[in-house]
Motif scaffolding. Structure first.
Motif, PDB file in Angstrom:
ATOM      1  N   MET A  70      -6.639   4.477   9.852  1.00 23.10           N
ATOM      2  CA  MET A  70      -5.937   3.956   8.678  1.00 23.10           C
ATOM      3  C   MET A  70      -4.426   4.056   8.883  1.00 23.10           C
ATOM      4  SD  MET A  70      -8.327   5.347   5.528  1.00 23.10           S
ATOM      5  CE  MET A  70      -8.536   7.017   6.140  1.00 23.10           C
ATOM      6  N   ASP A  71      -3.678   3.526   7.955  1.00 17.75           N
ATOM      7  CA  ASP A  71      -2.219   3.494   8.071  1.00 17.75           C
ATOM      8  C   ASP A  71      -1.641   4.850   7.688  1.00 17.75           C
ATOM      9  OD1 ASP A  71       0.411   2.826   8.290  1.00 17.75           O
ATOM     10  OD2 ASP A  71       0.356   1.149   6.883  1.00 17.75           O
ATOM     11  N   GLY A  72      -1.067   5.554   8.653  1.00 16.08           N
ATOM     12  CA  GLY A  72      -0.507   6.876   8.401  1.00 16.08           C
ATOM     13  C   GLY A  72       0.705   6.866   7.505  1.00 16.08           C
ATOM     14  N   VAL A  73       1.387   5.721   7.391  1.00 13.22           N
ATOM     15  CA  VAL A  73       2.591   5.650   6.557  1.00 13.22           C
ATOM     16  C   VAL A  73       2.248   5.917   5.091  1.00 13.22           C
ATOM     17  CG1 VAL A  73       4.624   4.278   5.983  1.00 13.22           C
ATOM     18  CG2 VAL A  73       3.519   3.968   8.182  1.00 13.22           C
ATOM     19  N   VAL A  74       1.043   5.545   4.678  1.00 10.62           N
ATOM     20  CA  VAL A  74       0.602   5.816   3.304  1.00 10.62           C
ATOM     21  C   VAL A  74       0.631   7.327   3.043  1.00 10.62           C
ATOM     22  CG1 VAL A  74      -1.352   5.704   1.715  1.00 10.62           C
ATOM     23  CG2 VAL A  74      -0.786   3.728   3.129  1.00 10.62           C
ATOM     24  N   ASP A 128       0.830  -1.211   0.000  1.00  9.51           N
ATOM     25  CA  ASP A 128       0.000   0.000   0.000  1.00  9.51           C
ATOM     26  C   ASP A 128       0.862   1.258   0.000  1.00  9.51           C
ATOM     27  OD1 ASP A 128      -2.332  -1.450  -0.013  1.00  9.51           O
ATOM     28  OD2 ASP A 128      -2.585  -1.412   2.168  1.00  9.51           O
ATOM     29  N   VAL A 129       1.957   1.213   0.756  1.00 11.68           N
ATOM     30  CA  VAL A 129       2.862   2.359   0.823  1.00 11.68           C
ATOM     31  C   VAL A 129       3.663   2.485  -0.470  1.00 11.68           C
ATOM     32  CG1 VAL A 129       4.845   3.323   2.062  1.00 11.68           C
ATOM     33  CG2 VAL A 129       3.001   2.203   3.340  1.00 11.68           C
ATOM     34  N   LEU A 130       4.147   1.348  -0.983  1.00 10.70           N
ATOM     35  CA  LEU A 130       4.970   1.368  -2.198  1.00 10.70           C
ATOM     36  C   LEU A 130       4.212   1.935  -3.389  1.00 10.70           C
ATOM     37  CD1 LEU A 130       7.600   0.631  -3.615  1.00 10.70           C
ATOM     38  CD2 LEU A 130       6.707  -1.690  -3.935  1.00 10.70           C
ATOM     39  N   ARG A 131       2.917   1.629  -3.492  1.00 11.40           N
ATOM     40  CA  ARG A 131       2.134   2.123  -4.627  1.00 11.40           C
ATOM     41  C   ARG A 131       2.151   3.654  -4.695  1.00 11.40           C
ATOM     42  NH1 ARG A 131      -1.967  -0.804  -4.083  1.00 11.40           N
ATOM     43  NH2 ARG A 131      -1.781  -2.147  -5.921  1.00 11.40           N
ATOM     44  N   HIS A 132       2.160   4.306  -3.547  1.00 15.90           N
ATOM     45  CA  HIS A 132       2.131   5.774  -3.545  1.00 15.90           C
ATOM     46  C   HIS A 132       3.529   6.381  -3.675  1.00 15.90           C
ATOM     47  CE1 HIS A 132      -2.135   6.357  -2.957  1.00 15.90           C
ATOM     48  NE2 HIS A 132      -2.117   5.325  -2.139  1.00 15.90           N
ATOM     49  N   PHE A 133       4.565   5.585  -3.439  1.00 11.84           N
ATOM     50  CA  PHE A 133       5.904   6.028  -3.808  1.00 11.84           C
ATOM     51  C   PHE A 133       6.113   5.892  -5.317  1.00 11.84           C
ATOM     52  CE2 PHE A 133       7.501   5.134   0.668  1.00 11.84           C
ATOM     53  CZ  PHE A 133       7.854   6.444   0.927  1.00 11.84           C
ATOM     54  N   ALA A 134       5.439   4.890  -5.917  1.00 17.07           N
ATOM     55  CA  ALA A 134       5.691   4.545  -7.321  1.00 17.07           C
ATOM     56  C   ALA A 134       5.415   5.707  -8.253  1.00 17.07           C
ATOM     57  CB  ALA A 134       4.866   3.325  -7.720  1.00 17.07           C
ATOM     58  N   TRP A 135       4.287   6.437  -8.051  1.00 20.47           N
ATOM     59  CA  TRP A 135       3.997   7.521  -8.985  1.00 20.47           C
ATOM     60  C   TRP A 135       4.911   8.728  -8.771  1.00 20.47           C
ATOM     61  CZ3 TRP A 135       2.157  11.953  -6.577  1.00 20.47           C
ATOM     62  CH2 TRP A 135       1.498  11.804  -5.353  1.00 20.47           C
ATOM     63  N   LEU A 152       2.676  18.489   4.718  1.00 26.55           N
ATOM     64  CA  LEU A 152       1.676  17.567   4.182  1.00 26.55           C
ATOM     65  C   LEU A 152       1.799  16.182   4.808  1.00 26.55           C
ATOM     66  CD1 LEU A 152      -0.617  17.107   2.169  1.00 26.55           C
ATOM     67  CD2 LEU A 152       1.114  16.592   0.410  1.00 26.55           C
ATOM     68  N   GLY A 153       3.044  15.729   4.986  1.00 24.66           N
ATOM     69  CA  GLY A 153       3.257  14.405   5.570  1.00 24.66           C
ATOM     70  C   GLY A 153       2.728  14.308   6.992  1.00 24.66           C
ATOM     71  N   SER A 154       2.977  15.339   7.811  1.00 23.13           N
ATOM     72  CA  SER A 154       2.475  15.337   9.191  1.00 23.13           C
ATOM     73  C   SER A 154       0.956  15.327   9.205  1.00 23.13           C
ATOM     74  CB  SER A 154       3.000  16.564   9.944  1.00 23.13           C
ATOM     75  OG  SER A 154       4.410  16.547  10.020  1.00 23.13           O
ATOM     76  N   ALA A 155       0.351  16.173   8.360  1.00 19.76           N
ATOM     77  CA  ALA A 155      -1.112  16.246   8.325  1.00 19.76           C
ATOM     78  C   ALA A 155      -1.725  14.916   7.911  1.00 19.76           C
ATOM     79  CB  ALA A 155      -1.544  17.360   7.376  1.00 19.76           C
ATOM     80  N   LEU A 156      -1.172  14.306   6.853  1.00 20.57           N
ATOM     81  CA  LEU A 156      -1.729  13.034   6.381  1.00 20.57           C
ATOM     82  C   LEU A 156      -1.443  11.892   7.348  1.00 20.57           C
ATOM     83  CD1 LEU A 156      -0.892  13.244   2.559  1.00 20.57           C
ATOM     84  CD2 LEU A 156      -3.138  13.470   3.633  1.00 20.57           C
ATOM     85  N   PHE A 157      -0.235  11.864   7.908  1.00 19.11           N
ATOM     86  CA  PHE A 157       0.143  10.766   8.805  1.00 19.11           C
ATOM     87  C   PHE A 157      -0.769  10.736  10.033  1.00 19.11           C
ATOM     88  CE2 PHE A 157       2.688   9.187  12.433  1.00 19.11           C
ATOM     89  CZ  PHE A 157       2.937   7.894  11.989  1.00 19.11           C
ATOM     90  N   PHE A 158      -0.857  11.865  10.717  1.00 20.74           N
ATOM     91  CA  PHE A 158      -1.662  11.889  11.938  1.00 20.74           C
ATOM     92  C   PHE A 158      -3.155  11.878  11.620  1.00 20.74           C
ATOM     93  CE2 PHE A 158       2.400  13.859  13.345  1.00 20.74           C
ATOM     94  CZ  PHE A 158       2.750  12.893  14.289  1.00 20.74           C
ATOM     95  N   GLY A 159      -3.562  12.472  10.479  1.00 14.99           N
ATOM     96  CA  GLY A 159      -4.964  12.436  10.091  1.00 14.99           C
ATOM     97  C   GLY A 159      -5.436  11.028   9.795  1.00 14.99           C
ATOM     98  N   LEU A 160      -4.638  10.278   9.026  1.00 16.83           N
ATOM     99  CA  LEU A 160      -5.009   8.900   8.722  1.00 16.83           C
ATOM    100  C   LEU A 160      -4.979   8.018   9.964  1.00 16.83           C
ATOM    101  CD1 LEU A 160      -3.136   8.390   5.306  1.00 16.83           C
ATOM    102  CD2 LEU A 160      -5.608   8.596   5.666  1.00 16.83           C
ATOM    103  N   GLU A 161      -4.006   8.279  10.863  1.00 16.38           N
ATOM    104  CA  GLU A 161      -3.949   7.514  12.110  1.00 16.38           C
ATOM    105  C   GLU A 161      -5.217   7.713  12.930  1.00 16.38           C
ATOM    106  OE1 GLU A 161      -0.637   5.960  13.888  1.00 16.38           O
ATOM    107  OE2 GLU A 161      -0.953   5.286  11.821  1.00 16.38           O
ATOM    108  N   ARG A 162      -5.669   8.956  13.018  1.00 19.78           N
ATOM    109  CA  ARG A 162      -6.899   9.241  13.782  1.00 19.78           C
ATOM    110  C   ARG A 162      -8.120   8.597  13.126  1.00 19.78           C
ATOM    111  NH1 ARG A 162      -4.469  14.389  14.459  1.00 19.78           N
ATOM    112  NH2 ARG A 162      -5.600  15.201  12.632  1.00 19.78           N
ATOM    113  N   ALA A 163      -8.074   8.445  11.809  1.00 18.34           N
ATOM    114  CA  ALA A 163      -9.198   7.821  11.090  1.00 18.34           C
ATOM    115  C   ALA A 163      -9.119   6.299  11.106  1.00 18.34           C
ATOM    116  CB  ALA A 163      -9.224   8.324   9.652  1.00 18.34           C
TER     117      ALA A 163
END
Length: 536
Positions: free
Chosen positions: A412-416, A354-361, A399-410
């Protein structure tokens, strides 16, 4: 030697190193999975690995080569050797002191770096000791980076591209030892960490020998802030920051994941896979571009510089886009088929995919940044790429902090979110670099380039059409071919064959063009009978 030949030398030797590195990562995953010892090892390797990528894999070399090459062209070999020796002595003293300081302070730093395991004294002790053992590697890479710059300036790429293989060879031995003698995970971790520093000593010694064989005598003396050193640092320090945006973003991501158990291990495994095309193509072309661009701009041949850059971008995308497509379309197939074994489970593979797919693009942007920074370095302009790099890191942090902690609170995996932020920031960096070059006329988007790039995209789309069904019928293919490892090799081979055929059918490249770019340039530095045996 032509750009493509230089790139081929770099890429071929780097490929050998990366294959061994992949074997090392398989052994790491089998030994530690995504547990505490894997988190401890990736944390211990974080700072030395960052400096290895900043220095040994191009950023420092791209900043140093124009300085050394300019002095050599204007004042001769002896003056260039003095400049390199002064810079070497000063940098080694600073970095060695920094390493010692980190080793002393590591018991207080590690709980902050690896907060997820802060209350586990065993993990903290192992991680702290491992980090202290890997620190000497950082100092060795300081010397190795400068020695590589001297060799590359003289057209010798083989040795500097080949020595990183010793990092993988040295670390493989302790990782495979438990299959022969009984060892607990902590012992394996510490032995592997010590092997990292041993490999740095070997790489440094071999590069020193290579420079001596070249006839260049460098001396490591007392550090002095001479005018030559001041000028080198003025250009090199911003150049390291400018060329190391991806590495700095990677460190930021790892720091953010310190509170999440296993997250750092996920980032490590995803990082190793998406860094493969970067190491094979981006770094190789970047290092090969710098000497050619330096010669072009010093001689006032701006048209030659534009053609060189055009070739570099076209070549890099022709090799990078299919890799990015494969990592995006079949990430779980690749990871589960190759890495899942021992302590590393299919659930670990799914999370990593899941993480690799978003590094790929973001992979094409990572490579393009390596190609677009040399035109600045060749003209000793490191300030603007540094500014662009800082902007890129700022985007990753915000952006990384916002997405990481936002996804964690939801839930989901914040690493994505960190992978998404890294790819976004990479494309912003490319837009800034390319826009500046186009605005000042250093490079322009020609019709011929746009046409060939579109054909590369079509060939990549055809390859994706082959890979997509394979990702859906992954388990059926594995049963049909008796092993998932065989299945992934067959699918990737079929995709590569389709891509290669389409490149020719769509006339993105032709056999005559490939022969032309691989032809040795008669007046290129480093060609001729004087090439020392074993260095080229």
């Amino acid at each position: 030697m032509s750009l493509a030949r230089n790139t081929l030398v770099q890429a071929t030797l780097t490929l050998g190193s990366r294959i061994l590195g992949f074997g090392r990562d398989l052994a790491l995953s089998a030994q530690f999975g995504q547990g505490p010892m894997m988190d401890a090892f990736t944390t211990a390797l974080m700072l030395p690995n960052m400096f290895r990528r900043l220095f040994a894999e191009g950023a420092f070399a791209q900043a140093f080569v124009p300085i050394y090459g300019g002095v050599r062209a204007r004042e001769g070999d002896a003056a260039a050797a003095v400049t390199a020796s002064e810079a070497l002595s000063f940098m080694f003293a600073v970095v060695a002191g920094f390493c010692i300081l980190l080793q002393v302070a590591m018991p207080w730093i590690m709980p902050w770096l690896l907060s997820a395991w802060r209350d586990d004294t065993g993990v903290m002790f192992a991680a702290t000791t491992a980090a202290q053992l890997t620190m000497p590697y950082l100092a060795c890479m300081t010397i190795a980076s400068l020695l590589s710059g001297v060799l590359n300036t003289s057209g010798r790429f083989a040795l500097s591209a080949g020595v990183p293989v010793f990092l993988n060879l040295c670390t493989l031995f302790p990782l495979l030892a438990p299959y022969v003698v009984e060892m607990d995970q902590t012992t394996v971790l510490l032995a592997t960490s010590a092997a990292v520093s041993l490999s740095g000593l070997i790489q440094m010694a071999l590069l020193w020998w290579g420079v001596r064989r070249l006839g260049v005598t460098l001396r490591l003396g007392l550090p002095r802030l001479t005018p030559g050193v001041s000028r080198t640092l003025k250009l090199a320090v911003p150049g390291v920051l400018a060329g190391g945006a991806l590495q700095l973003n990677s460190v930021v991501s790892q720091l953010l994941t310190g509170s999440n158990e296993g997250a750092r291990s996920v980032l490590y495994n995803a990082d190793r896979l998406y860094q493969l095309p970067l190491g094979l193509v981006g770094v190789a072309i970047g290092l090969a571009l710098v000497p050619r661009l330096t010669r072009a701009f010093v001689s006032g041949d701006h048209e030659g510089g534009r053609r060189t850059l055009d070739d570099g971008i076209t070549l890099s995308m022709a090799f990078t886009l299919p890799a990015a497509v494969a990592l995006f379309v079949i990430p779980f197939f690749i990871i589960d088929a190759t890495v899942t074994r021992g302590a590393f489970t299919s659930q670990d593979a799914a999370r990593t995919a899941d993480v690799l797919r978003h590094f790929a693009w973001g992979v094409p942007a990572f490579v393009l940044a390596k190609v677009l920074t040399p035109p600045f370095f060749a003209r000793e302009d490191t300030r603007r790429p540094m500014i662009f790099s800082i902007a890129s890191v700022a985007i990753t942090v915000a952006l990384g902090s916002a997405l990481f902690f936002g996804l964690e609170r939801a839930g989901m995996d914040g690493v994505v979110g960190l992978a998404v932020a890294t790819s976004v920031s990479a494309w912003v960096n490319v837009a800034l670099l390319a826009g500046t070059l186009m605005r000042e006329g250093t490079w322009s988007l020609s019709g011929r380039f746009a046409s060939r790039f579109a054909r590369v995209l079509l060939a990549s789309a055809a390859m994706a059409a082959v890979l997509l069904p394979a990702s859906v019928f992954y388990e059926d293919l594995a049963r049909l071919l008796l092993a998932k490892e065989v299945a992934v090799l067959a699918v990737c081979g079929a995709g590569a064959l389709v891509y290669g055929v389409c490149l020719v059918l769509f006339r993105a490249v032709s056999p005559s063009e490939l022969k032309a770019v691989l032809r040795r340039e008669p007046n290129a530095e480093g060609s001729g009978a004087s090439t020392p045996s074993g260095l080229d």
